[in-house]
Enzyme design. Structure first.
Site, short mmCIF file in Angstrom:
data_model
loop_
_atom_site.label_atom_id
_atom_site.label_comp_id
_atom_site.label_asym_id
_atom_site.label_seq_id
_atom_site.Cartn_x
_atom_site.Cartn_y
_atom_site.Cartn_z
N ASN A 195 2.75 -0.17 1.08
CA ASN A 195 3.38 0.98 0.71
C ASN A 195 3.37 1.68 -0.49
O ASN A 195 4.07 2.54 -1.29
CB ASN A 195 4.92 1.01 1.04
N ARG A 196 2.26 1.04 -1.33
CA ARG A 196 1.85 1.48 -2.61
C ARG A 196 2.74 1.04 -3.66
O ARG A 196 3.07 1.72 -4.53
CB ARG A 196 1.49 2.96 -2.83
#
Length: 217
Positions: A195-196
């Site tokens: 999810n960065r």
């Protein structure tokens, strides 16, 4: 358990999965962490894990970057070798500020390094130069790195000239060739996550001591 031991456990038990980094200890050593990550990059099977981008800036403020190979590192800095007449060397002579970047995509890791450069001793340069294969030694004499090449035959002729000149004897270290040492004052270790929401662990040198902190992704 130290910060480095925690990292080693995460990599071992996580089987290479990008797990969150542990909280950093106040006395954590960035060079110990660099060694751990560099060793793991070597073991991962990545082609040329020692490849790094070197960024320099010319007198007009224009940055430029290129890939080189890290040849040595210790608490005094990171060493690479080059022709001292090259564009990068000219820029480093004019402006000693430099940035390095290692990127190991398979491990979802990168390390950013900022600092200043200095030339290594001629003795150190000679030791490394004479560890290279003879063809590379001749090539260092033949190439006027970063200068305009009028034709391929020009370079071939220079290789032939120096091959004959040094036939039957050791190739000496060129006066225009040697090492640069990057003395770091900032290191940032980036670990990719889902999810960065990446981890960014930073070390900054102040008054001969390292302080550490995390940055938001």
């Amino acid at each position: 358990m130290t910060f480095i031991e925690k990292l080693r456990c995460l990599f071992t038990f996580g089987q290479g999965v990008a797990l969150p980094l542990p909280e950093i200890d106040t006395n954590a050593d960035p060079m110990a962490l660099f060694k751990l990550w560099f060793d793991e990059a070597n073991k991962s099977g990545i082609l040329l894990p020692e490849a790094m981008s070197v960024s320099s800036v010319n007198q007009a403020g224009q940055p430029s970057c290129r890939m080189v190979l890290l040849k040595e590192y210790d608490d005094d800095g990171f060493v690479f070798y080059s022709n001292y007449g090259s564009r990068k060397s000219a820029e480093l002579n004019a402006n000693a500020k430099v940035a390095l970047l290692f990127h190991w995509n398979v491990l979802q890791r990168q390390i950013r390094i900022e600092g200043s450069v200095e030339k290594v001793s001629a003795e150190q340069s000679a030791t490394y130069f004479h560890s290279r294969d003879r063809g590379s030694q001749i090539g260092a004499w033949a190439s006027r790195q970063s200068h305009t090449l009028e034709s391929d035959t020009e370079l071939a002729a220079r290789v032939d000239y120096y091959t004959k000149k040094f036939a039957g004897k050791a190739v000496p270290l060129p006066e225009f060739w040697g090492g640069w040492r990057v003395k770091a004052h900032y290191l940032e270790f980036w670990q990719g996550r889902a999810n960065r929401l990446h981890d960014r662990v930073c070390f900054e040198r102040t008054d001969n001591a390292w302080r550490n902190f995390k940055l938001q992704p």
